[in-house]
Write a protein that holds these residues in place. Sequence first.
Motif, short mmCIF file in Angstrom:
data_model
loop_
_atom_site.label_atom_id
_atom_site.label_comp_id
_atom_site.label_asym_id
_atom_site.label_seq_id
_atom_site.Cartn_x
_atom_site.Cartn_y
_atom_site.Cartn_z
N GLU A 197 0.30 -1.61 0.15
CA GLU A 197 -0.63 0.28 0.10
C GLU A 197 0.88 1.24 0.05
O GLU A 197 0.22 1.86 -1.14
CB GLU A 197 -1.04 0.04 1.20
N GLN A 198 1.90 1.40 0.85
CA GLN A 198 2.84 3.09 0.63
C GLN A 198 3.70 2.18 -0.86
O GLN A 198 3.27 3.75 -1.54
CB GLN A 198 4.22 2.23 2.34
N ILE A 199 3.84 1.07 -0.79
CA ILE A 199 4.94 1.43 -2.94
C ILE A 199 3.83 1.92 -3.19
O ILE A 199 4.44 3.34 -4.20
CB ILE A 199 5.21 0.20 -2.92
N ALA A 200 2.08 1.57 -3.26
CA ALA A 200 1.52 1.90 -4.37
C ALA A 200 1.48 3.48 -4.47
O ALA A 200 0.87 4.21 -5.44
CB ALA A 200 0.08 1.64 -4.05
N SER A 201 1.14 4.18 -2.80
CA SER A 201 0.67 5.48 -2.44
C SER A 201 2.18 6.19 -2.81
O SER A 201 2.06 7.32 -3.65
CB SER A 201 0.62 5.65 -0.96
N PHE A 202 3.32 5.54 -2.69
CA PHE A 202 4.57 6.86 -3.62
C PHE A 202 4.56 6.95 -4.43
O PHE A 202 5.37 8.26 -4.99
CB PHE A 202 5.72 6.53 -2.34
N THR A 203 4.38 5.91 -5.08
CA THR A 203 4.52 6.64 -6.46
C THR A 203 3.35 6.13 -7.37
O THR A 203 2.85 6.61 -8.33
CB THR A 203 4.76 4.67 -6.97
N GLY A 204 2.25 7.23 -6.49
CA GLY A 204 1.13 8.37 -6.98
C GLY A 204 0.03 6.76 -7.88
O GLY A 204 -0.70 7.36 -8.72
N ARG A 205 -0.21 5.38 -6.73
CA ARG A 205 -1.32 4.90 -7.60
C ARG A 205 -2.27 3.95 -6.38
O ARG A 205 -1.39 4.38 -5.02
CB ARG A 205 -0.81 3.75 -8.75
N SER A 206 -3.32 3.84 -6.89
CA SER A 206 -4.14 2.53 -6.15
C SER A 206 -3.09 1.88 -6.58
O SER A 206 -2.87 1.53 -6.79
CB SER A 206 -5.53 3.28 -6.52
N LEU A 207 -3.41 0.67 -5.42
CA LEU A 207 -3.04 -0.44 -4.75
C LEU A 207 -3.26 -1.03 -5.61
O LEU A 207 -2.29 -1.74 -6.70
CB LEU A 207 -3.70 -0.74 -3.58
N ALA A 208 -4.82 -1.25 -6.11
CA ALA A 208 -4.93 -1.84 -7.57
C ALA A 208 -4.13 -1.83 -8.79
O ALA A 208 -3.68 -2.34 -10.35
CB ALA A 208 -6.58 -1.89 -8.14
N THR A 209 -3.97 0.31 -8.74
CA THR A 209 -3.63 0.18 -10.33
C THR A 209 -1.88 0.04 -10.71
O THR A 209 -1.53 -0.81 -11.19
CB THR A 209 -3.05 1.23 -10.40
N PHE A 210 -1.72 -0.34 -8.98
CA PHE A 210 0.04 -0.52 -8.74
C PHE A 210 0.12 -1.58 -9.51
O PHE A 210 0.80 -2.44 -10.16
CB PHE A 210 0.41 -0.96 -7.26
N LYS A 211 -0.89 -2.57 -8.64
CA LYS A 211 -0.41 -4.32 -8.81
C LYS A 211 -0.51 -4.04 -10.41
O LYS A 211 0.25 -5.37 -11.18
CB LYS A 211 -1.85 -5.30 -8.77
N ARG A 212 -1.23 -3.84 -11.23
CA ARG A 212 -1.99 -4.01 -12.19
C ARG A 212 -0.42 -3.33 -13.44
O ARG A 212 0.19 -3.65 -14.62
CB ARG A 212 -3.19 -2.95 -13.25
N ASP A 213 -0.46 -1.60 -13.08
CA ASP A 213 1.02 -1.76 -13.52
C ASP A 213 2.28 -2.32 -13.66
O ASP A 213 3.02 -2.54 -14.59
CB ASP A 213 0.61 0.31 -12.93
N PHE A 214 2.22 -3.29 -12.25
CA PHE A 214 3.57 -3.72 -11.80
C PHE A 214 3.08 -5.45 -13.25
O PHE A 214 4.43 -5.96 -13.81
CB PHE A 214 3.57 -4.64 -10.35
N LYS A 215 2.71 -5.74 -12.93
CA LYS A 215 2.52 -7.17 -13.87
C LYS A 215 2.42 -6.61 -15.82
O LYS A 215 3.02 -7.76 -16.60
CB LYS A 215 0.92 -7.69 -14.10
N LYS A 216 2.65 -5.31 -15.88
CA LYS A 216 3.29 -5.10 -17.35
C LYS A 216 4.94 -4.95 -17.38
O LYS A 216 5.33 -4.89 -18.18
CB LYS A 216 3.20 -3.74 -17.71
N ILE A 217 5.43 -5.01 -16.11
CA ILE A 217 7.25 -4.63 -16.03
C ILE A 217 7.56 -6.29 -15.79
O ILE A 217 8.88 -6.90 -16.12
CB ILE A 217 7.40 -3.83 -15.20
#
Length: 277
Positions: A197-217
């Motif tokens: 949750e903190q990583i998502a917040s620090f990178t300007g994302r919701s947790l769901a968006t963070f997980k979705r974006d991470f799947k791309k990389i």
Amino acid sequence: MEVVQEDKLKTLSYSGVFLSCFSDFSEKCIHATPEHVLVYLYSGEQIIEDRNNKIKLKAGDCAFIRRDHRLKMYKNSKGEELYKGISLTFNRTVLRDFYSKMNKSEIPKEIKISDKTVFKLELNPAIQSLFQSLIPYFDSNVKPTEGIIQLKVLEGIYTLLNSNELLYPILFDFAEPWKIDLLEFLNDNYMEDLTMEQIASFTGRSLATFKRDFKKISNLTPQKWLIKKRLETAYIKLKEEGQKVQDVYAEVGFKNASHFSTAFKKQYGISPTEVQN
């Protein structure tokens, strides 16, 4: 300065910005950089395969490779000439800062973003001057200062803009500009005790968006990526730097030695103590 030696392949990396390498045999690699790169061939030959296109670089040639594309590269000696290449990498933080200080009225209007991945640039005095000034560091292995590196990156940006107007919208294409680059943030902070949750917040994302974006990389989950990264760092500290297990596990982000030892053995097949010894 980072030096990697494997057989007769040598890579010198200065702050991840100035990269030079040489080899006296043919080297094939897959190029998949997350950042734009400007490549100059000092000697030898380089062949870049982009889908159905093949770009050949010879000594003195220069090419711009845009980020987030997978390419095949062949780095070959030519006759008695070793392959020697010099490249500059442009991360988004530097480009955003450069763009924020530009006089926007000087930016060419109505230039569409090209779908080309590789731009072979015509040799001009700016390109020659930029890379000729870097060659002495290449030849002597003397590390350039951080100030010199920063100046060369800025010079590289100006050189690209003056070489081809099509590079304006590519260099300054900041899709989702409010988001911090995930890999850049994780590579800088992987040893910190942060929740997802903190990583998502620090990178300007919701947790769901963070997980979705991470799947791309990455094919790994964020948690597994962090553990793998921490273990790789720990291995280097134990094997190459001779540090002790009790000093390493907490430094790389593990909360206890038992968890660290279990994860390490699962990844490498041997215990941290065996590596240390």
